[in-house]
Enzyme design. Sequence first.
Site, PDB file in Angstrom:
ATOM      1  CG  HIS A  88      43.385  79.571  36.072  1.00 56.62           C
ATOM      2  ND1 HIS A  88      42.553  78.479  36.137  1.00 56.62           N
ATOM      3  CD2 HIS A  88      44.647  79.106  36.111  1.00 56.62           C
ATOM      4  CE1 HIS A  88      43.299  77.379  36.219  1.00 56.62           C
ATOM      5  NE2 HIS A  88      44.568  77.742  36.210  1.00 56.62           N
ATOM      6  NE  ARG A 146      48.154  79.739  35.804  1.00 48.83           N
ATOM      7  CZ  ARG A 146      49.039  80.063  36.724  1.00 48.83           C
ATOM      8  NH1 ARG A 146      49.442  81.308  36.855  1.00 48.83           N
ATOM      9  NH2 ARG A 146      49.524  79.143  37.544  1.00 48.83           N
ATOM     10  CE  LYS A 188      52.091  77.529  34.381  1.00 45.59           C
ATOM     11  NZ  LYS A 188      51.829  77.632  35.792  1.00 45.59           N
ATOM     12  CG  ASP A 247      45.823  69.807  33.686  1.00 46.63           C
ATOM     13  OD1 ASP A 247      45.131  68.781  33.567  1.00 46.63           O
ATOM     14  OD2 ASP A 247      46.142  70.289  34.792  1.00 46.63           O
ATOM     15  CB  CYS A 295      41.552  69.121  34.949  1.00 49.54           C
ATOM     16  SG  CYS A 295      42.679  70.482  35.226  1.00 49.54           S
ATOM     17  CE1 TYR A 296      42.894  74.487  34.318  1.00 52.00           C
ATOM     18  CE2 TYR A 296      44.903  73.760  33.235  1.00 52.00           C
ATOM     19  CZ  TYR A 296      44.265  74.328  34.317  1.00 52.00           C
ATOM     20  OH  TYR A 296      44.990  74.748  35.401  1.00 52.00           O
ATOM     21  CG  ASP A 303      48.363  67.614  34.178  1.00 45.61           C
ATOM     22  OD1 ASP A 303      48.511  67.835  32.975  1.00 45.61           O
ATOM     23  OD2 ASP A 303      48.886  68.323  35.057  1.00 45.61           O
ATOM     24  CG  ASP A 359      44.364  63.301  39.933  1.00 44.18           C
ATOM     25  OD1 ASP A 359      43.247  63.752  39.671  1.00 44.18           O
ATOM     26  OD2 ASP A 359      45.423  63.817  39.505  1.00 44.18           O
ATOM     27  CG  HIS A 411      43.763  65.519  36.507  1.00 40.65           C
ATOM     28  ND1 HIS A 411      44.431  65.721  37.686  1.00 40.65           N
ATOM     29  CD2 HIS A 411      43.952  66.628  35.750  1.00 40.65           C
ATOM     30  CE1 HIS A 411      45.012  66.911  37.648  1.00 40.65           C
ATOM     31  NE2 HIS A 411      44.746  67.486  36.480  1.00 40.65           N
TER      32      HIS A 411
HETATM   33  C1  LIG Z   1      33.954  74.616  41.365  1.00 42.65           C
HETATM   34  C2  LIG Z   1      35.344  74.898  41.719  1.00 42.65           C
HETATM   35  C3  LIG Z   1      35.734  74.746  43.131  1.00 42.65           C
HETATM   36  C4  LIG Z   1      36.182  75.287  40.763  1.00 42.65           C
HETATM   37  C5  LIG Z   1      37.633  75.455  40.869  1.00 42.65           C
HETATM   38  C6  LIG Z   1      38.132  76.008  39.591  1.00 42.65           C
HETATM   39  C7  LIG Z   1      39.605  75.828  39.394  1.00 42.65           C
HETATM   40  C8  LIG Z   1      40.104  74.521  38.814  1.00 42.65           C
HETATM   41  C9  LIG Z   1      40.435  76.797  39.638  1.00 42.65           C
HETATM   42  C10 LIG Z   1      41.868  76.666  39.315  1.00 42.65           C
HETATM   43  C11 LIG Z   1      42.736  77.166  40.400  1.00 42.65           C
HETATM   44  C12 LIG Z   1      44.138  77.467  39.904  1.00 42.65           C
HETATM   45  C13 LIG Z   1      44.606  78.868  39.922  1.00 42.65           C
HETATM   46  C14 LIG Z   1      44.911  76.515  39.489  1.00 42.65           C
HETATM   47  C15 LIG Z   1      46.274  76.794  38.962  1.00 42.65           C
HETATM   48  O1  LIG Z   1      46.996  75.771  39.268  1.00 42.65           O
HETATM   49  P1  LIG Z   1      48.423  75.526  38.580  1.00 42.65           P
HETATM   50  O2  LIG Z   1      49.260  76.756  38.620  1.00 42.65           O
HETATM   51  O3  LIG Z   1      48.975  74.303  39.222  1.00 42.65           O
HETATM   52  O4  LIG Z   1      48.004  75.140  37.111  1.00 42.65           O
HETATM   53  P2  LIG Z   1      48.241  75.840  35.691  1.00 42.65           P
HETATM   54  O5  LIG Z   1      49.697  75.856  35.446  1.00 42.65           O
HETATM   55  O6  LIG Z   1      47.526  74.927  34.767  1.00 42.65           O
HETATM   56  O7  LIG Z   1      47.623  77.205  35.747  1.00 42.65           O
HETATM   57 ZN   LIG Z   2      44.674  69.559  36.030  1.00 41.33          ZN
END
Ligand SMILES: CC(C)=CCC/C(C)=C/CC/C(C)=C/COP(=O)(O)OP(=O)(O)O
Ligand SMILES: [Zn+2]
Length: 452
Positions: A216, A258, A261, A264, A266-267, A381, A388, A391
């Site tokens: 991820h 990932r 998916k 977004d 934030c990535y 996102d 928010d 983001h």
């Molecule tokens: C410094 C620090 C604390 C860093 C954190 C890093 C970070 C953002 C980790 C992501 C956690 C995660 C598995 C999100 C999936 O969410 P989702 O399933 O809602 O999103 P997706 O569909 O985009 O994978």
């Molecule tokens: Zn996000």
Amino acid sequence: MESRRVTKTLEDQWMVERQVREIYDYFYSIPPNSQSVILELQRDKHFGYLTRGLTKLGPSFSVLDANRPWLCYWTLHSIALLGESIDAKLENDAIDFLTRCQDKDGGYGGGPGQMPHLATTYAAVNSLITLGGPKALSSINREKLYTFLLQMKDTSGGFRMHDGGEVDVRACYTAISVASILNIVDDELIHGVGNYILSCQTYEGGIAGEPGAEAHGGYTFCGLAAMILINEVNRLDLPRLIDWVVFRQGVEGGFQGRTNKLVDGCYSFWQGAVAFLIQRLNLVVREQLGLSNDLGTESADDSSDSELSAEEEHLEGTSSHVQETCPHGKEGQENASDTIKIADTGYEFINRPIAMQPLFDSLYLQQYVLLCSQMDGGFRDKPGKGRDHYHTCYCLSGLSIAQYSWTDEADSPPLPRDVFGPYSRNLLEQVHPLFNVELDRYYEARKFFSCL
Ligand SMILES: CC(C)=CCC/C(C)=C/CC/C(C)=C/COP(=O)(O)OP(=O)(O)O
Ligand SMILES: [Zn+2]
């Protein structure tokens, strides 16, 4: 079960693609001067949204939840990236509030009186570094924080998020990041961290939160940044990591977190920073690919034979750096031992020459952030979602990463062609890609903590 997830993901994917296509079709259909207006960073509106968010913490910063140091970090860091500052009263309130979150035995909780947690410790430390100045920086009890970090260490080599909490790559990164930026990192803290992170690199090439889980972007950033900070990045399979990250930029221009998916905003930071970091690992990548690191005639011709590049010195473990003048007149500790050298990996890293082009389409990523994530104050996102502060912080951080991804040297501004939209309006401040704090605030903190 699994097929249901794939079906849902495909439906969602088509919907996002359609919404994004509508936005882009409209954008391409209008005259260039109107396009430029749509691409403008809405600085004033973002600043208003962010300061309101910070003020929402209350006159005495008393909102009840466990995320308040994060709210401080997301808003303060975003404001710093916009090149803005907050008034003295708000600044003092923020320092006082974060001081009240500091546990008497070290580390920061989600609010005053809450148990210390590595994520909120990272958020609080980065917030105080972003606020800058002696009052904010000296409010951090580094000795107690070091004790807290040691207490969070697990026998696996990794760290726990909090007492009795989960061990994961986030915990490794947040612990190493604060130890490194505060100049308290040592062998005991680092011991076994590399083994733990290595056990989280998956068959896809990205890094998972814990062994056996799915790669991820958030965890990949954490794992890669931590491995660089502890000087063990050559242990990761970097060609495989590159294979993974280059396919994470979607047809929309944004990144997904990932495989299979949705994109977004934030990535833009989590994945964009991974690509940005790898650009500075050229020699390690070449070594792993079995390619010669004799960089060819052009570099051999214009440098003396015995001179190693910054990256070569790092690989060889011989790196040293120019000590900045210490404001308190004390000697820095950098040359004391190898451990201290590791404490300065974050400084050495950003001064490396980059010999690799960006691994993603940096203009297209900026287009996604500006047209699909930007709102009338704040970022989201994707189309259809609300704004928010999380983001907003990571869209702006990713936008900055994308803008600076073609610049050869830290501290030099990008060329106008590398910044999407009107240059002077859209250009953000630069981030330190390992800590995600604004670069000048990082330099100030480094100078301050190297003298203690
Ligand atoms: C410094 C620090 C604390 C860093 C954190 C890093 C970070 C953002 C980790 C992501 C956690 C995660 C598995 C999100 C999936 O969410 P989702 O399933 O809602 O999103 P997706 O569909 O985009 O994978
Ligand atoms: Zn996000």
